[in-house]
Design an enzyme around this catalytic site. Structure first.
Site, mmCIF file in Angstrom:
data_model
loop_
_atom_site.group_PDB
_atom_site.id
_atom_site.type_symbol
_atom_site.label_atom_id
_atom_site.label_comp_id
_atom_site.label_asym_id
_atom_site.label_seq_id
_atom_site.Cartn_x
_atom_site.Cartn_y
_atom_site.Cartn_z
ATOM 1 N N MET A 271 -39.484 36.873 12.991
ATOM 2 C CA MET A 271 -39.293 36.869 14.443
ATOM 3 C C MET A 271 -38.049 36.035 14.715
ATOM 4 O O MET A 271 -38.122 34.914 15.231
ATOM 5 C CB MET A 271 -40.549 36.301 15.114
ATOM 6 N N ASP B 36 -45.103 34.159 8.860
ATOM 7 C CA ASP B 36 -44.464 34.296 10.174
ATOM 8 C C ASP B 36 -43.274 33.361 10.288
ATOM 9 O O ASP B 36 -43.424 32.148 10.401
ATOM 10 C CB ASP B 36 -45.484 33.969 11.271
ATOM 11 N N SER C 119 -52.495 35.583 7.663
ATOM 12 C CA SER C 119 -51.383 34.834 8.245
ATOM 13 C C SER C 119 -51.702 33.348 8.159
ATOM 14 O O SER C 119 -52.755 32.899 8.605
ATOM 15 C CB SER C 119 -51.186 35.227 9.707
ATOM 16 N N HIS D 37 -49.293 36.851 4.794
ATOM 17 C CA HIS D 37 -48.368 37.200 5.886
ATOM 18 C C HIS D 37 -47.670 35.912 6.329
ATOM 19 O O HIS D 37 -48.318 34.937 6.711
ATOM 20 C CB HIS D 37 -49.188 37.817 7.015
ATOM 21 N N ASP E 219 -50.773 43.395 13.914
ATOM 22 C CA ASP E 219 -50.617 41.938 13.923
ATOM 23 C C ASP E 219 -50.879 41.370 15.311
ATOM 24 O O ASP E 219 -50.189 41.708 16.272
ATOM 25 C CB ASP E 219 -49.183 41.590 13.469
HETATM 26 C C1 DX5 Z 1 -47.874 35.991 16.077
HETATM 27 C C2 DX5 Z 1 -47.851 36.217 14.591
HETATM 28 C C3 DX5 Z 1 -49.143 36.560 13.993
HETATM 29 C C4 DX5 Z 1 -50.218 35.502 14.131
HETATM 30 C C5 DX5 Z 1 -51.527 36.188 14.120
HETATM 31 O O1 DX5 Z 1 -46.570 36.020 16.565
HETATM 32 O O2 DX5 Z 1 -46.966 37.274 14.277
HETATM 33 O O3 DX5 Z 1 -49.001 36.916 12.619
HETATM 34 O O4 DX5 Z 1 -50.239 34.554 13.107
HETATM 35 O O5 DX5 Z 1 -52.478 35.241 14.436
HETATM 36 P P1 DX5 Z 1 -53.799 35.663 15.196
HETATM 37 O O6 DX5 Z 1 -54.611 36.433 14.208
HETATM 38 O O7 DX5 Z 1 -54.406 34.388 15.599
HETATM 39 O O8 DX5 Z 1 -53.391 36.502 16.383
HETATM 40 ZN ZN ZN Z 2 -46.972 37.961 12.206
#
Ligand code: DX5
Ligand code: ZN
Length: 239
Positions: free
Chosen positions: A71, A38, A11, A36, A177
């Site tokens: 999201m 977001d 991510s 990934h 995730d």
């Molecule tokens: C949070 C995101 C994740 C995030 C994960 O809403 O969907 O993909 O980037 O980051 P870490 O690994 O720091 O939890």
């Molecule tokens: Zn995510």
């Protein structure tokens, strides 16, 4: 050495946002299998990131799979743009308040993998109506919206049964995730997760991205080999 089973999808949420092209290249060079992405709209979650235009621009880094994690409150409205941007998989949230099935069908018709994500408080039974349409179930182990949060072990209990909601148990994948790092990787592997989304731990000052990815994969694979199907989640284990 046995072949690796667990895949990492890096991510880029907590990477240097002013230099995403190089950051994504760096993650792939360091062993990430996928990227990934977001996407947040400031409505479904209290944060705003980027949209399909940026994803399309990032496609210049090569052919490794792009996983979009939307999201956003209205995935249906923007789906053509995410398909056009070159996402290989597109996952949105089962909690959205709009018809879900037509959007999943559109993703699949475009030849991309379709996924639904479940927030920590949402039961897997919410996926029931979409069982035959899911290439990906994304189990959220943090509340969506921000990187760098702690892994929620209770939510991780859904990883194993999530496999029962995939349209095809062979090609389908469970993605985990949120808060995935060296401490939580073994549990994710033990519960059979195929793809670990790894964010902030890769971008921390002083962390060697290649070493983090290699360790996380090794720990998850070891968890799978030694514990898959044998052990329940112990809420007392250190997270
Ligand atoms: C949070 C995101 C994740 C995030 C994960 O809403 O969907 O993909 O980037 O980051 P870490 O690994 O720091 O939890
Ligand atoms: Zn995510």
């Amino acid at each position: 050495m046995a072949a690796r089973r667990t895949l990492v999808s890096a991510s880029i949420l907590d990477a240097d946002l002013a230099d995403l092209e190089n950051e994504a290249r760096k993650a792939l060079k360091a062993g990430s299998n996928r990227i990934h992405l977001d996407v947040m709209d400031g409505h479904f979650v209290p944060n705003i990131t980027f949209g399909p235009g940026l994803i399309k621009r990032l496609r210049c880094i090569g052919k490794k799979p792009f996983d979009a994690h939307l999201m956003i409150s209205e995935p249906g409205r923007y789906m053509d743009q995410f398909i056009d941007a070159g996402c290989d998989s597109i996952t949105f949230h089962v909690e959205v308040e709009e018809p879900i099935e037509p959007t999943l069908l559109k993703i699949r018709k475009a030849g991309r993998q379709a996924g639904l994500a479940v927030k920590p408080g949402t039961p897997l039974s919410a996926l029931e109506p979409y069982r035959d349409l899911l290439d990906i179930v994304m189990v959220m182990t943090v509340e969506p919206g921000f990187g760098g949060q702690s892994f929620m072990r209770d939510a991780a209990r859904k990883i194993l049964p999530a496999h029962g909601y995939l349209a095809d148990r062979v090609s389908g994948q469970v993605h985990v995730d949120g808060g995935v790092n060296r401490r939580s990787a073994a549990l994710c592997g033990r519960l059979g997760a195929e793809v670990l989304v790894v964010g902030s731990t890769l971008w921390k000052k002083g962390h060697d991205i290649a070493r983090e990815i290699a360790l996380i994969k090794a720990l998850a694979d070891e968890g799978y080999r030694s514990g898959f199907g044998k052990t329940a989640v112990d809420p007392g284990e250190p997270g």
